[in-house]
Each structure stands twice: as C-alpha cells, then as structure tokens.
Design a protein around this motif. Sequence first.
Motif, PDB file in Angstrom:
ATOM      1  N   GLY A   1       0.826  -1.201   0.000  1.00  0.00           N
ATOM      2  CA  GLY A   1       0.000   0.000   0.000  1.00  0.00           C
ATOM      3  C   GLY A   1       0.854   1.241   0.000  1.00  0.00           C
ATOM      4  O   GLY A   1       2.091   1.177   0.011  1.00  0.00           O
ATOM      5  N   SER A   2       0.204   2.398   0.001  1.00  0.00           N
ATOM      6  CA  SER A   2       0.931   3.670  -0.059  1.00  0.00           C
ATOM      7  C   SER A   2       1.672   3.928   1.242  1.00  0.00           C
ATOM      8  O   SER A   2       1.428   3.281   2.267  1.00  0.00           O
ATOM      9  N   VAL A   3       2.578   4.907   1.217  1.00  0.00           N
ATOM     10  CA  VAL A   3       3.450   5.169   2.362  1.00  0.00           C
ATOM     11  C   VAL A   3       2.659   5.733   3.525  1.00  0.00           C
ATOM     12  O   VAL A   3       1.652   6.421   3.356  1.00  0.00           O
ATOM     13  N   GLY A   4       3.150   5.418   4.736  1.00  0.00           N
ATOM     14  CA  GLY A   4       2.594   6.017   5.942  1.00  0.00           C
ATOM     15  C   GLY A   4       1.259   5.465   6.384  1.00  0.00           C
ATOM     16  O   GLY A   4       0.617   6.028   7.278  1.00  0.00           O
TER      17      GLY A   4
ATOM     18  N   CYS B   1       5.600  -9.825   5.003  1.00  0.00           N
ATOM     19  CA  CYS B   1       6.370  -8.709   4.465  1.00  0.00           C
ATOM     20  C   CYS B   1       5.482  -7.514   4.141  1.00  0.00           C
ATOM     21  O   CYS B   1       4.278  -7.651   3.915  1.00  0.00           O
ATOM     22  N   THR B   2       6.117  -6.348   4.162  1.00  0.00           N
ATOM     23  CA  THR B   2       5.431  -5.112   3.769  1.00  0.00           C
ATOM     24  C   THR B   2       6.126  -4.557   2.530  1.00  0.00           C
ATOM     25  O   THR B   2       7.321  -4.763   2.316  1.00  0.00           O
ATOM     26  N   SER B   3       5.358  -3.848   1.712  1.00  0.00           N
ATOM     27  CA  SER B   3       5.917  -3.281   0.496  1.00  0.00           C
ATOM     28  C   SER B   3       5.042  -2.128   0.023  1.00  0.00           C
ATOM     29  O   SER B   3       3.844  -2.070   0.338  1.00  0.00           O
ATOM     30  N   ASN B   4       5.643  -1.224  -0.724  1.00  0.00           N
ATOM     31  CA  ASN B   4       4.864  -0.168  -1.370  1.00  0.00           C
ATOM     32  C   ASN B   4       4.309  -0.624  -2.720  1.00  0.00           C
ATOM     33  O   ASN B   4       3.463   0.049  -3.305  1.00  0.00           O
ATOM     34  N   ARG B   5       4.815  -1.747  -3.208  1.00  0.00           N
ATOM     35  CA  ARG B   5       4.385  -2.246  -4.517  1.00  0.00           C
ATOM     36  C   ARG B   5       3.653  -3.573  -4.366  1.00  0.00           C
ATOM     37  O   ARG B   5       4.007  -4.399  -3.526  1.00  0.00           O
ATOM     38  N   LYS B   6       2.655  -3.799  -5.216  1.00  0.00           N
ATOM     39  CA  LYS B   6       2.025  -5.107  -5.264  1.00  0.00           C
ATOM     40  C   LYS B   6       2.993  -6.084  -5.941  1.00  0.00           C
ATOM     41  O   LYS B   6       3.908  -5.660  -6.684  1.00  0.00           O
ATOM     42  N   PRO B   7       2.859  -7.388  -5.692  1.00  0.00           N
ATOM     43  CA  PRO B   7       3.833  -8.352  -6.231  1.00  0.00           C
ATOM     44  C   PRO B   7       4.059  -8.238  -7.733  1.00  0.00           C
ATOM     45  O   PRO B   7       5.190  -8.345  -8.207  1.00  0.00           O
ATOM     46  N   ASP B   8       2.990  -8.010  -8.495  1.00  0.00           N
ATOM     47  CA  ASP B   8       3.139  -7.959  -9.955  1.00  0.00           C
ATOM     48  C   ASP B   8       3.965  -6.766 -10.423  1.00  0.00           C
ATOM     49  O   ASP B   8       4.426  -6.746 -11.571  1.00  0.00           O
ATOM     50  N   ASP B   9       4.137  -5.764  -9.554  1.00  0.00           N
ATOM     51  CA  ASP B   9       4.912  -4.572  -9.927  1.00  0.00           C
ATOM     52  C   ASP B   9       6.338  -4.601  -9.388  1.00  0.00           C
ATOM     53  O   ASP B   9       7.091  -3.644  -9.588  1.00  0.00           O
TER      54      ASP B   9
ATOM     55  N   VAL C   1      -2.532  -8.765   0.494  1.00  0.00           N
ATOM     56  CA  VAL C   1      -3.579  -7.851   0.950  1.00  0.00           C
ATOM     57  C   VAL C   1      -3.088  -6.417   0.800  1.00  0.00           C
ATOM     58  O   VAL C   1      -1.894  -6.142   0.893  1.00  0.00           O
ATOM     59  N   ARG C   2      -4.042  -5.523   0.577  1.00  0.00           N
ATOM     60  CA  ARG C   2      -3.700  -4.117   0.361  1.00  0.00           C
ATOM     61  C   ARG C   2      -4.135  -3.267   1.553  1.00  0.00           C
ATOM     62  O   ARG C   2      -5.242  -3.402   2.055  1.00  0.00           O
ATOM     63  N   LEU C   3      -3.227  -2.404   2.011  1.00  0.00           N
ATOM     64  CA  LEU C   3      -3.556  -1.429   3.046  1.00  0.00           C
ATOM     65  C   LEU C   3      -3.396  -0.044   2.434  1.00  0.00           C
ATOM     66  O   LEU C   3      -2.282   0.407   2.185  1.00  0.00           O
ATOM     67  N   ASP C   4      -4.511   0.602   2.194  1.00  0.00           N
ATOM     68  CA  ASP C   4      -4.451   1.915   1.557  1.00  0.00           C
ATOM     69  C   ASP C   4      -5.640   2.744   2.019  1.00  0.00           C
ATOM     70  O   ASP C   4      -6.672   2.785   1.371  1.00  0.00           O
ATOM     71  N   SER C   5      -5.461   3.392   3.167  1.00  0.00           N
ATOM     72  CA  SER C   5      -6.538   4.213   3.715  1.00  0.00           C
ATOM     73  C   SER C   5      -6.536   5.616   3.132  1.00  0.00           C
ATOM     74  O   SER C   5      -7.431   6.411   3.417  1.00  0.00           O
ATOM     75  N   GLY C   6      -5.525   5.938   2.338  1.00  0.00           N
ATOM     76  CA  GLY C   6      -5.434   7.274   1.762  1.00  0.00           C
ATOM     77  C   GLY C   6      -4.881   8.311   2.716  1.00  0.00           C
ATOM     78  O   GLY C   6      -4.903   9.508   2.420  1.00  0.00           O
ATOM     79  N   ILE C   7      -4.363   7.854   3.871  1.00  0.00           N
ATOM     80  CA  ILE C   7      -3.815   8.768   4.878  1.00  0.00           C
ATOM     81  C   ILE C   7      -2.363   8.408   5.135  1.00  0.00           C
ATOM     82  O   ILE C   7      -2.025   7.235   5.317  1.00  0.00           O
ATOM     83  N   ASP C   8      -1.496   9.416   5.153  1.00  0.00           N
ATOM     84  CA  ASP C   8      -0.108   9.221   5.567  1.00  0.00           C
ATOM     85  C   ASP C   8      -0.010   9.702   7.013  1.00  0.00           C
ATOM     86  O   ASP C   8       0.074  10.888   7.280  1.00  0.00           O
ATOM     87  N   TYR C   9      -0.056   8.747   7.946  1.00  0.00           N
ATOM     88  CA  TYR C   9      -0.109   9.115   9.365  1.00  0.00           C
ATOM     89  C   TYR C   9       1.175   9.787   9.842  1.00  0.00           C
ATOM     90  O   TYR C   9       1.172  10.478  10.851  1.00  0.00           O
TER      91      TYR C   9
END
Length: 463
Positions: free
Chosen positions: A114-117, A223-231, A256-264
């Motif tokens: 998911g996106s950062v933060g 694991c955590t990543s900013n990119r999905k596996p295919d990317d 699984v994707r974590l993307d709440s749209g908020i950079d905490y």
Amino acid sequence: MLFLTTLKNFNKLANKRTIYVSQFSKYFSSKTDGGPLQVLNKKIDSQELLPDEHQVEIAKHLQRIYEQIQVYRPPEIPVVKVNPLSKWFPFIFPKPVKPRLDPSKRLKGLYIYGSVGGGKTMLMDMFFECCDMIPNKKRAHFNSFMTEVHKEIHRLKLKQIRDTSTTRVDKVNYDPIEPVARKIRQNSWLVCFDEFQVTDIADAMILKRLFTNLFNFGVVVICTSNRKPDDLYKNGLQRSNFLPFIPILKDHCEVVRLDSGIDYRTTNKGMGEHYFLDEDPDTEFNVDTIFKILCSQENDIIRPKTFTHFGRNLTFAKTCGQVLDTTFNEICSRELGASDYTQLAQYFHTIIIRYVPQLNLRKKSATRRFITLIDSLYDNRVRVVISAEVPLEYLFSEEKPSDLYLDDEHRALMDDLKLSSDSTELSGNIFSGEEEIFAFERTKSRLMEMQTSEYWQLWAKHQ
C-alpha cells in the motif's frame, strides 16, 4: 515414623508442583493470550492510535496467522545424501529427488502492500512482538537481508574454490543458494521483511531459487511493500528472469492491500523540530547546540572514529560516543552500502547530517544511498538531525534531465551487460530513475516522522 516423614515430603513436593504449574500456566497464558488484533484494539481504545478500518482488516489477517502459528511447527530440514558414485554412474546411482513440503502442511504468510505512511510496518511489528513464544524468528529490512545473503553466497563460493577434494567441474556447477536457505531456516522459520522491494539485478536473479528453498523448508514469510507483487522489479533489467518468482511469492503469501489514503507520519504534531534550512542564519548555531547537548550526555570526547567493515576502513571526522556529526558528502557521496549504514545504525543513537542538497536524478548514486541510509536509520529507530538546502517537501526534485544521464557506475553496468547506448534496456528503472522517484516518497514520509518528539522518544523504548 519413616512413613510419616515420607508422606510429609511428598506433600511438600505436591505443593511445589502446584505452584510451578500455576506459575507456568500464568506465564504461558500471558504470552499467548490476545494477538495483533487485540493489541491494535487496545491502542485504539486508549487513543494511542486513531481508528482505521483498513488497519483493522489487515490486523485480522495477521491475527489468523498468529493463531495458526501457535500450533504450527515447520518440518525438519531434509538431509539429502548423495552417493559419490552418482557423478560417475548417474544412470545406476541417480541423484535423489529433493523432498518437498506437503502443500497441506504449509502455513501461508502475508504480503501487505500500500501507499506510504498507512501503518504497514507498525502492524507487522505488532505481529512480530506478539510472537514472543517463537525463538526462531527474524525481523529485517529486506535490503539488509539480501546484503547478508550475498555475503554468505560469496563466503560459500570461496570455501568451495579452496576445497581441494572437489573437482573443477563441481566447483563450476556449485550452487550456494540451497545451503544459504538452509542456514536461514536453521536460525529462523518465521521471517518478517520490512520494505520488500527489488531494485538490484543481482537480487532479482536469485530470489526465485532462494525463496523456493525457504518455502520448501517451511519458512513462514510476512512482508510489507509499497508495490504489489506484480509490480516488483518493474521495468528492471532482464525482468523476464525475475517473473517466475512472482507466482511463487503469491502462492505462499496471501496478498492484501492497506491503503486508507492517509499518511499518518505527516499528521504528527511537532513537525520540523529537527530539520533546518541552510539558508537560515540560526541553523548552524541550532545544530551545534543540539550536538553539544547530546555530547554532554556521552561519556566520551569529540574525536574521529574509524570502523572496519568488510576489510576496509570507514572514518568519520566528528563523533562523540554514540553521536555522529557528519555531512551529506561524507556519508552519501562515498561508496557506502546498506551493510555500512546498518552498522552505523547499530552503533549511533543520533546522527546529524549537514548540508543535504536538493536531490535529483543527476545525483542518482548519492540519492540511492540517502534513501538506503534513511531506511536503515528508521528501521533501527536512530534519531536524525538534518540541515538542508531546501524544505523537506522539496528535498527530491522529480524533474528528469533532458538527456539520459549515466554516471560511471551505470556505464560500468552497461559494459557488464553488453548494452549499447541505443539499447531498449536503458529504459529500465535502474537507468531511468523511476525507482528513486517511487522510493523517495517513502523516504520523505519517514523523514517527516523522524523529526517529531514522538519519534525521538522511541529510542529509549527501543533500547
């Protein structure tokens, strides 16, 4: 009389046994009760964290793995015995087939992207800390992990070359990947990777074999990543050789994707407490004052310090105990890598970096080092003070040079891969700078958090 004495001693032993069982049950229940979902809910209830349904959903996935891992035990590492005659008579003495883990006995890991933060690392760390009943676990930044893997591969290859009992053919055909995977499995069967990313061609070429062996040995990967596996390794050099790794990863890790749209990290209070602009006339005085205060808490004098790492000396001109006062040129313009920065992060609790310029694609090597440095410092909760040419939000300029700019390092890589100046491979991210642009969003987000008083207070907890 003897009977009464024996009965009395028996009662004492029974009472002690009851106490020990009670204490053990209390200890065991304290270790296994709850899990990452309960920890997250407690932090929300205490208002330590804001409620976020996206984080709760990820915590539910981690909770499932946490509960399964209570009863999961990886299989014994198979020992494959090879008949020495098989090299001479392969049809009579064929090499044994390597045993594989029964798919029904596998425990799927988790790949969170998911996106950062958004809280990916925080949730993974909650899970890791809850698994305190597992001694064989490891938590590592992916770049640092791969650095250690390559180091071990190099060591095994040298050992094989020096082995006088093996033939030249055996030395040429020797593959150290499986022995490296065995060693990882012997030390840890639960591995948590932070910032899973593939930017290096040397990493890309071995991941399929390395992780195939790890998964066959029953290793569980989170694991955590900013990119999905295919990317992963998108537009990377010789990516076709990397692509078979992706289905293997997806087969052994739920994605699984974590993307709440908020950079905490950007919502914390006290932003900019330890980030200064060089053009401000008070900056040098403020940074010097911070250094003096930190030095007053150290049992040392201000002096140069030299580290010996991988057979070479790394000298820094100004240190005091566990405090380093350095410049961007000293720490990022030299040939330093992830393992060097990891060593610094393990030694210093605070690093002052002066005169950081605005970074861009013409400073690709220094920019990559700065990204790796901040990742290592953040991962080890090291405190950072920065004086820079521009405000943090403008620290990296995404403007691409009008012509393709290649430094000496990239030209050497072109020579190794036999690429010409008009090759289509030059559009790969290692040359285009796409990976630096993508990664710097994470770096900027982390730097914002690292300036806050909340982050600075983490060092005491980290210790």
